[in-house]
Design a protein around this motif. Structure first.
Motif, PDB file in Angstrom:
ATOM      1  N   ILE A 122       4.609  13.878  -5.092  1.00  0.00           N
ATOM      2  CA  ILE A 122       3.658  13.141  -6.088  1.00  0.00           C
ATOM      3  C   ILE A 122       2.761  13.963  -6.837  1.00  0.00           C
ATOM      4  CG2 ILE A 122       1.806  11.220  -5.823  1.00  0.00           C
ATOM      5  CD1 ILE A 122       4.492  10.457  -4.792  1.00  0.00           C
ATOM      6  N   ASP A 123       2.460  13.436  -8.175  1.00  0.00           N
ATOM      7  CA  ASP A 123       1.473  14.332  -8.906  1.00  0.00           C
ATOM      8  C   ASP A 123       0.098  13.572  -8.939  1.00  0.00           C
ATOM      9  OD1 ASP A 123       0.103  15.369 -10.837  1.00  0.00           O
ATOM     10  OD2 ASP A 123       1.171  14.982 -12.428  1.00  0.00           O
ATOM     11  N   TRP A 124      -0.713  13.887  -8.052  1.00  0.00           N
ATOM     12  CA  TRP A 124      -1.650  13.229  -7.392  1.00  0.00           C
ATOM     13  C   TRP A 124      -2.958  13.342  -8.782  1.00  0.00           C
ATOM     14  CZ3 TRP A 124      -2.656   9.840  -4.054  1.00  0.00           C
ATOM     15  CH2 TRP A 124      -1.492   9.847  -2.981  1.00  0.00           C
ATOM     16  N   GLN A 125      -2.759  14.329  -9.520  1.00  0.00           N
ATOM     17  CA  GLN A 125      -3.396  14.255 -10.675  1.00  0.00           C
ATOM     18  C   GLN A 125      -3.342  13.029 -11.692  1.00  0.00           C
ATOM     19  OE1 GLN A 125      -5.926  16.486 -10.709  1.00  0.00           O
ATOM     20  NE2 GLN A 125      -5.459  17.175  -8.991  1.00  0.00           N
ATOM     21  N   ALA A 126      -2.250  12.537 -11.395  1.00  0.00           N
ATOM     22  CA  ALA A 126      -1.761  11.504 -12.547  1.00  0.00           C
ATOM     23  C   ALA A 126      -2.100  10.271 -11.728  1.00  0.00           C
ATOM     24  CB  ALA A 126      -0.285  11.617 -12.905  1.00  0.00           C
ATOM     25  N   VAL A 127      -2.315  10.106 -10.336  1.00  0.00           N
ATOM     26  CA  VAL A 127      -2.609   8.672  -9.807  1.00  0.00           C
ATOM     27  C   VAL A 127      -4.115   8.244 -10.078  1.00  0.00           C
ATOM     28  CG1 VAL A 127      -2.916   7.891  -7.500  1.00  0.00           C
ATOM     29  CG2 VAL A 127      -0.960   9.280  -7.686  1.00  0.00           C
ATOM     30  N   ASP A 128      -4.275   7.096 -10.239  1.00  0.00           N
ATOM     31  CA  ASP A 128      -5.634   6.262 -10.505  1.00  0.00           C
ATOM     32  C   ASP A 128      -6.378   6.318  -9.076  1.00  0.00           C
ATOM     33  OD1 ASP A 128      -7.771   5.093 -11.468  1.00  0.00           O
ATOM     34  OD2 ASP A 128      -6.879   3.224 -12.002  1.00  0.00           O
ATOM     35  N   THR A 129      -7.336   7.527  -8.829  1.00  0.00           N
ATOM     36  CA  THR A 129      -8.050   7.153  -7.608  1.00  0.00           C
ATOM     37  C   THR A 129      -9.302   6.871  -7.930  1.00  0.00           C
ATOM     38  OG1 THR A 129      -8.701   9.491  -8.112  1.00  0.00           O
ATOM     39  CG2 THR A 129      -6.753   9.365  -7.009  1.00  0.00           C
ATOM     40  N   SER A 130      -9.660   5.920  -9.132  1.00  0.00           N
ATOM     41  CA  SER A 130     -10.809   5.453  -8.953  1.00  0.00           C
ATOM     42  C   SER A 130     -10.885   4.216  -8.106  1.00  0.00           C
ATOM     43  CB  SER A 130     -11.016   4.846 -10.594  1.00  0.00           C
ATOM     44  OG  SER A 130     -10.016   4.116 -10.992  1.00  0.00           O
ATOM     45  N   LYS A 131      -9.691   3.637  -7.715  1.00  0.00           N
ATOM     46  CA  LYS A 131      -9.587   2.447  -6.937  1.00  0.00           C
ATOM     47  C   LYS A 131      -8.754   2.649  -5.560  1.00  0.00           C
ATOM     48  CE  LYS A 131      -5.627   0.719  -9.424  1.00  0.00           C
ATOM     49  NZ  LYS A 131      -5.209  -0.598 -10.181  1.00  0.00           N
ATOM     50  N   GLU A 132      -9.131   2.165  -4.481  1.00  0.00           N
ATOM     51  CA  GLU A 132      -8.526   2.386  -3.351  1.00  0.00           C
ATOM     52  C   GLU A 132      -6.840   2.112  -3.449  1.00  0.00           C
ATOM     53  OE1 GLU A 132     -10.389   0.165  -0.480  1.00  0.00           O
ATOM     54  OE2 GLU A 132     -11.904   1.669  -0.277  1.00  0.00           O
ATOM     55  N   ILE A 133      -5.955   2.817  -2.793  1.00  0.00           N
ATOM     56  CA  ILE A 133      -4.602   2.643  -2.770  1.00  0.00           C
ATOM     57  C   ILE A 133      -4.187   2.736  -1.277  1.00  0.00           C
ATOM     58  CG2 ILE A 133      -4.417   3.695  -4.962  1.00  0.00           C
ATOM     59  CD1 ILE A 133      -3.339   6.379  -3.971  1.00  0.00           C
ATOM     60  N   ASP A 134      -2.914   2.355  -1.231  1.00  0.00           N
ATOM     61  CA  ASP A 134      -2.100   2.323  -0.067  1.00  0.00           C
ATOM     62  C   ASP A 134      -1.760   4.218   0.213  1.00  0.00           C
ATOM     63  OD1 ASP A 134      -0.735   2.375   2.548  1.00  0.00           O
ATOM     64  OD2 ASP A 134       0.890   0.964   1.637  1.00  0.00           O
ATOM     65  N   LEU A 135      -2.284   5.047   0.976  1.00  0.00           N
ATOM     66  CA  LEU A 135      -2.267   5.973   1.304  1.00  0.00           C
ATOM     67  C   LEU A 135      -1.066   6.331   2.335  1.00  0.00           C
ATOM     68  CD1 LEU A 135      -5.859   7.611   1.637  1.00  0.00           C
ATOM     69  CD2 LEU A 135      -4.306   7.726  -0.225  1.00  0.00           C
ATOM     70  N   LEU A 136      -0.579   5.261   2.868  1.00  0.00           N
ATOM     71  CA  LEU A 136       0.597   5.518   3.785  1.00  0.00           C
ATOM     72  C   LEU A 136       1.910   5.062   3.131  1.00  0.00           C
ATOM     73  CD1 LEU A 136       1.159   6.114   6.665  1.00  0.00           C
ATOM     74  CD2 LEU A 136       1.053   3.890   7.153  1.00  0.00           C
ATOM     75  N   ALA A 137       1.818   4.507   1.726  1.00  0.00           N
ATOM     76  CA  ALA A 137       3.008   3.995   1.062  1.00  0.00           C
ATOM     77  C   ALA A 137       4.054   5.248   0.825  1.00  0.00           C
ATOM     78  CB  ALA A 137       2.677   3.418   0.149  1.00  0.00           C
ATOM     79  N   LEU A 138       5.206   4.790   1.088  1.00  0.00           N
ATOM     80  CA  LEU A 138       6.288   5.554   0.670  1.00  0.00           C
ATOM     81  C   LEU A 138       6.315   6.137  -0.597  1.00  0.00           C
ATOM     82  CD1 LEU A 138      10.103   5.087   1.950  1.00  0.00           C
ATOM     83  CD2 LEU A 138       9.551   5.567  -0.547  1.00  0.00           C
ATOM     84  N   VAL A 139       5.886   5.368  -1.546  1.00  0.00           N
ATOM     85  CA  VAL A 139       5.730   5.894  -2.838  1.00  0.00           C
ATOM     86  C   VAL A 139       4.792   6.907  -3.079  1.00  0.00           C
ATOM     87  CG1 VAL A 139       6.934   3.776  -3.973  1.00  0.00           C
ATOM     88  CG2 VAL A 139       4.617   3.829  -3.681  1.00  0.00           C
TER      89      VAL A 139
END
Length: 330
Positions: A166-183
């Protein structure tokens, strides 16, 4: 994705449910390339024919009458490192390819004539009506694979097992996400029991399809409770937890609780013993049949979380687990 082999090689990055797509095939006259990525096991239907001949559950090209070979390009659902492949020819007997070779590439666009394909397998001899597990030795990250079959024929299913990158720099972290998700790279590590359903189903995308698409343990006949240990795709602070018991009606757990850890340097093999002493993230909560349970106020503020241990009391089935929060980058 509920199908599982005796050894866990990772997530099926070529899963249709993860968003994988068969984007090009040199020929798919008898059976379309898209069938090869379906998550359920291939079936054979006696007496079923379509306009081009016998209906087959997989990808099948016509009989080649010239030089060359057929191939299919697959865009993985998520990019990742590849550990193993399953080239499955089940139900293809007189029409399977004698051999195959798999290449891979990393490309942000669809591959073209200039794409640099890397061979991740040798030429593999295939048999009819059989799964072929092929190990891959590479630490590179790939986005696409190219299945070459020599010279033609049919493949029921292609599984590409590995670990999402996962390219975490490209993930929108301004909102909460499912951190356990397979994706997002989350994964199941260990469980005491998965007699009826795999622990690897717990963080699949979307709703479960049926009771077999979750994690279910046998009926417990002794004291204690069942459990599963999972790693978040990225460390983070958890604000809410969703536990789903969809389709589990007479066999859902009476209650559940979640412990947590904040660790970065312990091998997976040591976690089961360590987890006995992990602290609470979610105190024991009652569960209902065939339901979505969202816990917010009950979730303890514990800071950074890397792993969880989901305990169910005493046994039963859970379809999905979601841990919502924001990733921690410190």
């Amino acid at each position: 994705m509920s199908n599982k082999s005796s050894t866990w090689y990772g997530v099926n990055l070529a899963s249709e449910r993860l968003g994988a797509k068969a984007i090009y095939a040199s020929d798919d006259f008898f059976a379309p390339k898209e069938r090869m990525l379906q998550d359920q096991d291939a079936v054979f239907i006696e007496g079923k024919y379509d306009d081009n001949g016998k209906w087959m559950d997989g990808w099948e090209s016509r009989r080649k009458r010239s030089e060359g070979y057929d191939f299919c390009i697959v865009k993985l659902g998520v990019s990742g490192q590849i550990n193993a492949l399953d080239i499955d020819t089940r139900h293809f007997t007189g029409n399977y390819p004698p051999a195959a070779l798999v290449q891979a590439c990393y490309s942000l666009t669809d591959p073209d004539a200039d794409t640099n394909w890397i061979e991740i397998t040798d030429t593999v001899a295939l048999q009819g009506n059989q799964q072929h597990i092929v190990h891959v030795e590479s630490d590179q990250v790939f986005t696409h694979v190219k299945l070459n079959i020599f010279p033609d024929g049919g493949v029921a299913r292609l599984r590409v097992y590995g670990q999402p990158d996962i390219d975490w720099q490209a993930v929108d972290t301004s909102k909460e996400i499912d951190l356990l998700a397979l994706v997002h790279g989350g994964r199941a590590i260990a469980t005491n029991d998965e007699h009826f359903g795999s622990m690897h189903n717990l963080n699949l995308p979307g709703k479960s399809l049926n009771m077999g698409d979750g994690w279910e343990t046998r009926r417990r006949r002794e004291p204690g409770n069942d459990w599963v240990i999972m790693a978040l795709g990225h460390p983070g602070e958890i604000s809410s937890i969703q536990i789903e018991t969809s389709f589990f009606k007479g066999n859902f757990p009476d209650s559940c609780a979640i412990q947590f850890a904040n660790i970065d340097d312990l091998p997976d093999s040591s976690l089961a013993a360590q987890s006995l002493y992990w602290q609470e993230l979610l105190p024991k909560q009652p569960l209902k049949a065939d339901n979505e349970h969202l816990f917010q106020e009950a979730v303890l503020k514990v800071g950074r979380v890397t792993h969880i241990r989901l305990n169910i009391f005493p046994d039963g089935g859970i379809s999905r687990v979601r841990l919502f929060g924001k990733p921690s980058f410190d």
